[in-house]
Design a protein around this motif. Structure first.
Motif, PDB file in Angstrom:
ATOM      1  N   UNK A   1      -9.326   9.884  11.824  1.00 31.34           N
ATOM      2  CA  UNK A   1      -8.244   8.895  11.757  1.00 31.34           C
ATOM      3  C   UNK A   1      -7.108   9.365  10.852  1.00 31.34           C
ATOM      4  N   UNK A   2      -7.412  10.278   9.933  1.00 33.86           N
ATOM      5  CA  UNK A   2      -6.389  10.746   9.002  1.00 33.86           C
ATOM      6  C   UNK A   2      -5.351  11.636   9.680  1.00 33.86           C
ATOM      7  N   UNK A   3      -5.607  12.025  10.926  1.00 29.02           N
ATOM      8  CA  UNK A   3      -4.595  12.739  11.712  1.00 29.02           C
ATOM      9  C   UNK A   3      -3.325  11.900  11.771  1.00 29.02           C
ATOM     10  N   UNK A   4      -3.488  10.587  11.911  1.00 31.47           N
ATOM     11  CA  UNK A   4      -2.344   9.673  11.976  1.00 31.47           C
ATOM     12  C   UNK A   4      -2.144   8.902  10.673  1.00 31.47           C
ATOM     13  N   UNK A   5      -3.249   8.587   9.986  1.00 31.89           N
ATOM     14  CA  UNK A   5      -3.157   7.735   8.796  1.00 31.89           C
ATOM     15  C   UNK A   5      -2.920   8.507   7.513  1.00 31.89           C
ATOM     16  N   UNK A   6      -3.167   9.837   7.552  1.00 34.01           N
ATOM     17  CA  UNK A   6      -3.024  10.652   6.353  1.00 34.01           C
ATOM     18  C   UNK A   6      -4.220  10.507   5.431  1.00 34.01           C
ATOM     19  N   UNK A   7      -4.392  11.488   4.532  1.00 32.85           N
ATOM     20  CA  UNK A   7      -5.490  11.439   3.572  1.00 32.85           C
ATOM     21  C   UNK A   7      -5.139  10.495   2.435  1.00 32.85           C
TER      22      UNK A   7
ATOM     23  N   UNK B   1      -2.880   2.717  -5.230  1.00 33.80           N
ATOM     24  CA  UNK B   1      -1.815   2.175  -4.383  1.00 33.80           C
ATOM     25  C   UNK B   1      -2.082   2.491  -2.909  1.00 33.80           C
ATOM     26  N   UNK B   2      -2.450   3.732  -2.640  1.00 31.57           N
ATOM     27  CA  UNK B   2      -2.731   4.140  -1.264  1.00 31.57           C
ATOM     28  C   UNK B   2      -3.915   3.402  -0.664  1.00 31.57           C
ATOM     29  N   UNK B   3      -4.897   3.073  -1.510  1.00 31.30           N
ATOM     30  CA  UNK B   3      -6.094   2.393  -1.012  1.00 31.30           C
ATOM     31  C   UNK B   3      -5.814   0.960  -0.559  1.00 31.30           C
ATOM     32  N   UNK B   4      -4.721   0.388  -1.036  1.00 32.40           N
ATOM     33  CA  UNK B   4      -4.377  -0.978  -0.643  1.00 32.40           C
ATOM     34  C   UNK B   4      -4.048  -1.084   0.842  1.00 32.40           C
ATOM     35  N   UNK B   5      -3.501  -0.014   1.420  1.00 34.63           N
ATOM     36  CA  UNK B   5      -3.135  -0.025   2.848  1.00 34.63           C
ATOM     37  C   UNK B   5      -4.038   0.871   3.687  1.00 34.63           C
ATOM     38  N   UNK B   6      -5.028   1.496   3.059  1.00 34.04           N
ATOM     39  CA  UNK B   6      -5.870   2.474   3.757  1.00 34.04           C
ATOM     40  C   UNK B   6      -6.590   1.888   4.966  1.00 34.04           C
TER      41      UNK B   6
END
Length: 379
Positions: free
Chosen positions: A251-257, A264-269
Motif C-alpha cells: 500500500x505504501x506504493x501510493x500511501x508512502x512510508x 504526525x504522519x501516523x494520524x493519517x496513515x
C-alpha cells in the motif's frame, strides 16, 4: 421514499410553481422530475480523493433538499451530470440563495470536477469515448472505463448522452478498453508492485551506506519467518505468514512510508493506506483481490497467530538493522526508549522468546552506548 422525504419534495414542487427550473416552461403531469442541481457525481468522483470526513460532509450537502430543483425530464436529461450556471435558472430568490450558499461551500470540489472533465475532453480530442463522434450539443457524461474499478481519473472517460443511455455499463467496445484477461490483470499487478522498490524507509542497510526500500524490508522478514517460526508463541501457517509479510507494505506504493516515530504522519496513515489498498488490489482478478486484500486487513488487525507473528517480524527486522549500524537511524531521529517500548507493546504477542532476545541483544547495548535516549527510563 419515506414520509419526511416526500414532504420535503412536495415543498420543492410548491416553491417551483410547477415551472421547469432550467427552461422556465410550465410542466404537465408526467413531465416533471425532481433532480439534484449539483450532480451526485461530485461526491461519487470524490470518494477516492477526499478524506473520509470531507467526503461525508459533501455527501450530505449534495443530498440535501437545498440542492433539489424541479425540471422537465428532457431538460434534466440534456443536463445529465453537468454543472450549469445558477444565474439563468427559473427559480425563486430563496432557492437561488440556497444554491449560491451551497456553491460557495463546495467550490473547490466543483473546480476539481470541472478541471478533470476539461482534461479528459482535451485528451479525447472532443470525441465520445464509445462512439468516437465529436460531441455536439447534447450532454457530455463522465463515466468509468471499467465499472469494476474505482472512480479515479485514470479510469475516467467522457461519453455522449446517447452512448450513456445505450451502454449502461459505460464500457467502450474498442480494443483499448475491451475486457482484460485474468493473466493480463495478474501481470499488471506484478508490474505495478515493482514500484515498492522505490519506497525508501528510514532504516539503514547493515553496511549503513544507504537506507533500505520496502521490497528489501519485506523480503528480509519473509526469510526471517521461514527461519524463526519455531519461536512463535502459537503454531502458525508459515506460507500464509510469509505471504502476509510480502504484501503488507504494498500500500505504501501510493500511501508512502510512515516512519515508526512520526506521530504526525501516523494520524493519517490508516486513511491513506486504506484508500491505497482499494486502488492497488482492484487491479487483480476478483478472487485474488479479495484474498490479498483480506490478508492485508488481517495483518493490520493483528488478531490471528499469523498476524501477531508477522507484526513481531515487522518490529524486529528494523530493530536488528538499527543495532547492526550502531543505532544510526535511532541517533539521527533522537529516538527515546519510551518510543521503542510503546511501538513494541505487542511484539511479545507473536513471540516472547524473540522479544526477550531483541531487548537483550538489540536494545540494551545501545541504551548503554547512548544511541537510544532514556530520560532515566530503562528496559
Amino acid at each position: 421514499m419515506d414520509d419526511a422525504r416526500s414532504y420535503a419534495n412536495l415543498k420543492v414542487k410548491m416553491r417551483s410553481g410547477r415551472k421547469c427550473a432550467i427552461c422556465g416552461e410550465k410542466m404537465e403531469a408526467g413531465e416533471e422530475s425532481l433532480e439534484h442541481f449539483f450532480p451526485r457525481a461530485l461526491y461519487k468522483w470524490g470518494e477516492n480523493i477526499l478524506p473520509p470526513e470531507e467526503y461525508r460532509t459533501l455527501y450530505v450537502q449534495i443530498e440535501s433538499d437545498d440542492n433539489i430543483i424541479f425540471t422537465h425530464l428532457l431538460c434534466n436529461g440534456a443536463k445529465e451530470d453537468a454543472i450549469i450556471d445558477i444565474a439563468p435558472l427559473h427559480i425563486s430568490g430563496e432557492e437561488r440563495k440556497r444554491l449560491l450558499r451551497l456553491e460557495k461551500k463546495i467550490a473547490p470540489v466543483v473546480i476539481r470536477y470541472r478541471s478533470m472533465k476539461s482534461r479528459l475532453y482535451e485528451k479525447q480530442e472532443g470525441k465520445c469515448y464509445c462512439c468516437h463522434k465529436e460531441f455536439g450539443q447534447e450532454a457530455i457524461v463522465l463515466r468509468r472505463k471499467d465499472p469494476d474499478l474505482l472512480r479515479v481519473e485514470e479510469n475516467a472517460c467522457l461519453v455522449c448522452h446517447s452512448c450513456n443511455l445505450a451502454n449502461p455499463d459505460y464500457v467502450s467496445e474498442t480494443e483499448e478498453t475491451s475486457g482484460k484477461s485474468r493473466l493480463d490483470k495478474q501481470f499488471e499487478f506484478i508490474l505495478e508492485t515493482d514500484k515498492e522498490k522505490f519506497v525508501t524507509r528510514q532504516t539503514y542497510l547493515s553496511d549503513a551506506n544507504r537506507k533500505e526500500n520496502d521490497a528489501e524490508h519485506s523480503w528480509h522478514m519473509a526469510l526471517m519467518t521461514i527461519l524463526l517460526s519455531e519461536y512463535a508463541n502459537e503454531k502458525i501457517d508459515v506460507l500464509k505468514t510469509v505471504t502476509m509479510l510480502l504484501i503488507h507494505d504494498l500500500v505504501e506504493i501510493y500511501a508512502g512510508d510512515t516512519y515508526a516515530y512520526d506521530e504526525s504522519g501516523k494520524q493519517t496513515q490508516k486513511e491513506r493506506e486504506t484508500e491505497a489498498a482499494k486502488r492497488l488490489y482492484q487491479i487483480l482478478p476478483k478472487d485474488q483481490e479479495e484474498n490479498l486484500k483480506g490478508l492485508w486487513e488481517e495483518f493490520e488487525a493483528g488478531e490471528t497467530p499469523e498476524a501477531r507473528f508477522a507484526r513481531t517480524m515487522d518490529n524486529l527486522q528494523p530493530m536488528m538493522l538499527n543495532s547492526a549500524t550502531d543505532g544510526k537511524s535511532w541517533t539521527e531521529h533522537g529516538v527515546h526508549i519510551s518510543q521503542i517500548l510503546k511501538r513494541n507493546q505487542r511484539t511479545e504477542a507473536g513471540s516472547k522468546e524473540l522479544w526477550e532476545y531483541a531487548k537483550e541483544n538489540f536494545l540494551k547495548p545501545h541504551i548503554e552506548a547512548g544511541h537510544i535516549k532514556t530520560d532515566g527510563e530503562d528496559l
